[in-house]
Design a protein around this motif. Structure first.
Motif, PDB file in Angstrom:
ATOM      1  N   VAL A  96     147.895  30.283  35.687  1.00  0.00           N
ATOM      2  CA  VAL A  96     148.494  30.765  36.950  1.00  0.00           C
ATOM      3  C   VAL A  96     148.610  32.057  37.196  1.00  0.00           C
ATOM      4  CG1 VAL A  96     150.961  30.550  37.904  1.00  0.00           C
ATOM      5  CG2 VAL A  96     150.298  28.749  36.249  1.00  0.00           C
ATOM      6  N   ASP A  97     147.976  32.337  38.286  1.00  0.00           N
ATOM      7  CA  ASP A  97     147.746  33.923  38.880  1.00  0.00           C
ATOM      8  C   ASP A  97     147.319  34.612  37.817  1.00  0.00           C
ATOM      9  OD1 ASP A  97     149.592  32.695  40.907  1.00  0.00           O
ATOM     10  OD2 ASP A  97     151.160  33.955  40.279  1.00  0.00           O
ATOM     11  N   ARG A  98     146.295  34.314  37.115  1.00  0.00           N
ATOM     12  CA  ARG A  98     145.639  35.033  36.275  1.00  0.00           C
ATOM     13  C   ARG A  98     146.451  35.891  35.370  1.00  0.00           C
ATOM     14  NH1 ARG A  98     140.395  34.464  37.123  1.00  0.00           N
ATOM     15  NH2 ARG A  98     139.706  36.211  35.973  1.00  0.00           N
ATOM     16  N   ASP A  99     147.668  35.625  35.001  1.00  0.00           N
ATOM     17  CA  ASP A  99     148.288  36.322  33.994  1.00  0.00           C
ATOM     18  C   ASP A  99     149.395  35.500  32.940  1.00  0.00           C
ATOM     19  OD1 ASP A  99     150.526  35.543  35.956  1.00  0.00           O
ATOM     20  OD2 ASP A  99     150.373  37.653  36.698  1.00  0.00           O
ATOM     21  N   LEU A 100     149.447  34.050  33.254  1.00  0.00           N
ATOM     22  CA  LEU A 100     150.296  33.408  32.235  1.00  0.00           C
ATOM     23  C   LEU A 100     149.676  32.026  32.178  1.00  0.00           C
ATOM     24  CD1 LEU A 100     152.555  31.127  33.883  1.00  0.00           C
ATOM     25  CD2 LEU A 100     153.613  33.346  34.014  1.00  0.00           C
ATOM     26  N   ILE A 101     149.942  31.339  31.208  1.00  0.00           N
ATOM     27  CA  ILE A 101     149.385  29.853  31.024  1.00  0.00           C
ATOM     28  C   ILE A 101     150.292  28.948  30.751  1.00  0.00           C
ATOM     29  CG2 ILE A 101     147.786  28.728  29.461  1.00  0.00           C
ATOM     30  CD1 ILE A 101     146.512  31.217  28.537  1.00  0.00           C
ATOM     31  N   LEU A 102     150.436  28.014  31.821  1.00  0.00           N
ATOM     32  CA  LEU A 102     151.362  27.058  31.665  1.00  0.00           C
ATOM     33  C   LEU A 102     150.769  25.681  31.047  1.00  0.00           C
ATOM     34  CD1 LEU A 102     154.066  25.556  32.824  1.00  0.00           C
ATOM     35  CD2 LEU A 102     152.945  24.729  34.824  1.00  0.00           C
ATOM     36  N   VAL A 103     151.483  25.255  29.973  1.00  0.00           N
ATOM     37  CA  VAL A 103     151.210  23.962  28.992  1.00  0.00           C
ATOM     38  C   VAL A 103     152.053  22.986  29.303  1.00  0.00           C
ATOM     39  CG1 VAL A 103     150.088  23.241  26.831  1.00  0.00           C
ATOM     40  CG2 VAL A 103     150.029  25.922  27.560  1.00  0.00           C
ATOM     41  N   VAL A 142     160.269  29.203  34.636  1.00  0.00           N
ATOM     42  CA  VAL A 142     159.733  28.147  34.192  1.00  0.00           C
ATOM     43  C   VAL A 142     160.585  27.373  33.534  1.00  0.00           C
ATOM     44  CG1 VAL A 142     157.762  26.793  33.088  1.00  0.00           C
ATOM     45  CG2 VAL A 142     157.201  28.976  34.901  1.00  0.00           C
ATOM     46  N   LEU A 143     161.004  27.885  32.300  1.00  0.00           N
ATOM     47  CA  LEU A 143     161.755  27.284  31.252  1.00  0.00           C
ATOM     48  C   LEU A 143     163.251  26.885  32.148  1.00  0.00           C
ATOM     49  CD1 LEU A 143     160.851  29.301  28.310  1.00  0.00           C
ATOM     50  CD2 LEU A 143     159.846  27.512  29.336  1.00  0.00           C
ATOM     51  N   ASP A 144     163.626  27.749  33.144  1.00  0.00           N
ATOM     52  CA  ASP A 144     165.139  27.371  33.697  1.00  0.00           C
ATOM     53  C   ASP A 144     164.633  26.146  34.588  1.00  0.00           C
ATOM     54  OD1 ASP A 144     166.311  29.510  32.376  1.00  0.00           O
ATOM     55  OD2 ASP A 144     166.310  31.050  34.159  1.00  0.00           O
ATOM     56  N   ALA A 145     163.828  26.227  35.145  1.00  0.00           N
ATOM     57  CA  ALA A 145     163.192  25.058  35.950  1.00  0.00           C
ATOM     58  C   ALA A 145     163.148  23.623  35.349  1.00  0.00           C
ATOM     59  CB  ALA A 145     162.198  25.231  36.855  1.00  0.00           C
ATOM     60  N   ARG A 146     162.469  23.751  34.009  1.00  0.00           N
ATOM     61  CA  ARG A 146     162.334  22.553  33.073  1.00  0.00           C
ATOM     62  C   ARG A 146     163.849  22.169  32.788  1.00  0.00           C
ATOM     63  NH1 ARG A 146     160.215  17.978  32.621  1.00  0.00           N
ATOM     64  NH2 ARG A 146     159.959  17.418  30.381  1.00  0.00           N
ATOM     65  N   GLY A 147     164.656  23.326  32.275  1.00  0.00           N
ATOM     66  CA  GLY A 147     166.106  22.654  32.045  1.00  0.00           C
ATOM     67  C   GLY A 147     166.840  22.149  33.206  1.00  0.00           C
ATOM     68  N   ALA A 148     166.627  22.516  34.475  1.00  0.00           N
ATOM     69  CA  ALA A 148     167.160  21.769  35.516  1.00  0.00           C
ATOM     70  C   ALA A 148     166.695  20.380  35.670  1.00  0.00           C
ATOM     71  CB  ALA A 148     166.995  22.766  36.902  1.00  0.00           C
ATOM     72  N   GLN A 149     165.469  20.250  35.614  1.00  0.00           N
ATOM     73  CA  GLN A 149     164.740  18.970  35.672  1.00  0.00           C
ATOM     74  C   GLN A 149     165.500  17.853  34.624  1.00  0.00           C
ATOM     75  OE1 GLN A 149     160.404  19.589  35.046  1.00  0.00           O
ATOM     76  NE2 GLN A 149     160.212  20.212  37.160  1.00  0.00           N
ATOM     77  N   GLN A 180     157.431  17.003  38.941  1.00  0.00           N
ATOM     78  CA  GLN A 180     157.839  17.635  37.954  1.00  0.00           C
ATOM     79  C   GLN A 180     156.833  19.126  37.582  1.00  0.00           C
ATOM     80  OE1 GLN A 180     159.127  15.850  34.402  1.00  0.00           O
ATOM     81  NE2 GLN A 180     160.701  14.691  35.309  1.00  0.00           N
ATOM     82  N   TRP A 181     155.446  18.756  37.602  1.00  0.00           N
ATOM     83  CA  TRP A 181     154.587  19.767  37.126  1.00  0.00           C
ATOM     84  C   TRP A 181     154.697  20.803  38.462  1.00  0.00           C
ATOM     85  CZ3 TRP A 181     150.141  21.562  39.546  1.00  0.00           C
ATOM     86  CH2 TRP A 181     149.480  22.424  38.774  1.00  0.00           C
ATOM     87  N   ILE A 182     154.805  20.231  39.824  1.00  0.00           N
ATOM     88  CA  ILE A 182     154.528  21.204  40.840  1.00  0.00           C
ATOM     89  C   ILE A 182     155.613  22.300  40.821  1.00  0.00           C
ATOM     90  CG2 ILE A 182     154.831  21.212  43.486  1.00  0.00           C
ATOM     91  CD1 ILE A 182     153.139  18.665  43.571  1.00  0.00           C
ATOM     92  N   GLU A 183     156.877  21.702  40.415  1.00  0.00           N
ATOM     93  CA  GLU A 183     158.059  22.693  40.362  1.00  0.00           C
ATOM     94  C   GLU A 183     157.803  23.590  39.417  1.00  0.00           C
ATOM     95  OE1 GLU A 183     162.185  20.633  39.684  1.00  0.00           O
ATOM     96  OE2 GLU A 183     161.380  18.999  40.776  1.00  0.00           O
ATOM     97  N   LEU A 184     157.343  23.278  38.347  1.00  0.00           N
ATOM     98  CA  LEU A 184     157.118  24.389  37.197  1.00  0.00           C
ATOM     99  C   LEU A 184     156.040  25.268  37.697  1.00  0.00           C
ATOM    100  CD1 LEU A 184     157.223  21.997  33.965  1.00  0.00           C
ATOM    101  CD2 LEU A 184     159.071  23.242  34.966  1.00  0.00           C
ATOM    102  N   TYR A 185     155.032  24.722  38.239  1.00  0.00           N
ATOM    103  CA  TYR A 185     153.864  25.659  38.685  1.00  0.00           C
ATOM    104  C   TYR A 185     154.485  26.677  39.842  1.00  0.00           C
ATOM    105  CZ  TYR A 185     149.771  27.675  41.068  1.00  0.00           C
ATOM    106  OH  TYR A 185     148.784  28.483  41.580  1.00  0.00           O
ATOM    107  N   ASP A 186     155.295  26.033  40.789  1.00  0.00           N
ATOM    108  CA  ASP A 186     156.086  26.918  41.836  1.00  0.00           C
ATOM    109  C   ASP A 186     156.742  27.880  41.074  1.00  0.00           C
ATOM    110  OD1 ASP A 186     154.662  25.377  43.725  1.00  0.00           O
ATOM    111  OD2 ASP A 186     156.298  24.385  44.396  1.00  0.00           O
TER     112      ASP A 186
END
Length: 164
Positions: free
Chosen positions: A40-47, A154-161, A56-62
């Motif tokens: 993501v944005d050449r500075d982090l990796i979402l797994v 990202v982690l907060d968004a996952r918690g909300a999901q 759900q993946w789209i929310e995390l990517y966003d």
């Protein structure tokens, strides 16, 4: 923080990162899980699990991107992002890998395409953050306060999901 390491045993060079049993438990993953690895944005990796519902993946990517959210991407950009096409550097922004056990105390996530896309070298420090079903990896060269905040988002968004 762990270090990116070279993985031998085949004709091409592969790269991986160690994740402890505790982090795997926190992520809720098991041996052999199929994982989607997205730069993501050449500075982090979402797994995430490959089987994670697309919404759900789209929310995390966003939450992870400082750029445009998925709903603002062109169809061509979206296809490239979601593993079908290739990025400008010839590497896919997303790839799929399996979670592989590495001894009794942890696992390895193969990050070859992500490492090459981000031009990481063996020995590069990688920070790891996790919440149920998600791990965010932050290479030390890109670990700014803004990137750390996006990883937290990202982690907060996952918690909300999961809560609602």
């Amino acid at each position: 923080m762990v270090q990116l390491h070279e993985v031998g045993g085949n004709a091409k060079t592969s790269y991986g990162v160690y994740v402890s049993e505790g982090l795997i438990d926190l992520a809720g993953w098991e041996n052999g899980d199929s994982l989607r690895i997205t730069v993501v944005d050449r500075d982090l990796i979402l797994v995430t699990r490959e089987s994670m519902p697309t919404e759900q993946w789209i929310e995390l990517y966003d939450a992870a991107t400082a750029g445009r959210p998925v709903n603002e991407l062109t169809p061509v950009e979206l296809v490239r992002l979601l593993d079908v096409g290739e990025g400008e550097d010839g590497r896919r922004p997303s790839t799929v890998s399996s979670l592989a056990p590495l001894g009794d105390s942890g696992h390895r996530i193969l990050l070859t395409n992500a490492a090459k896309r981000l031009q990481l070298r063996p020995g590069t420090g990688i920070q790891r953050r996790a919440n149920d079903g998600v791990v965010v990896l932050i290479p030390a060269p890109t670990a700014t306060e803004e990137v750390e905040e996006r990883a937290k988002d990202v982690l907060d968004a996952r918690g909300a999901q999961l809560s609602g």
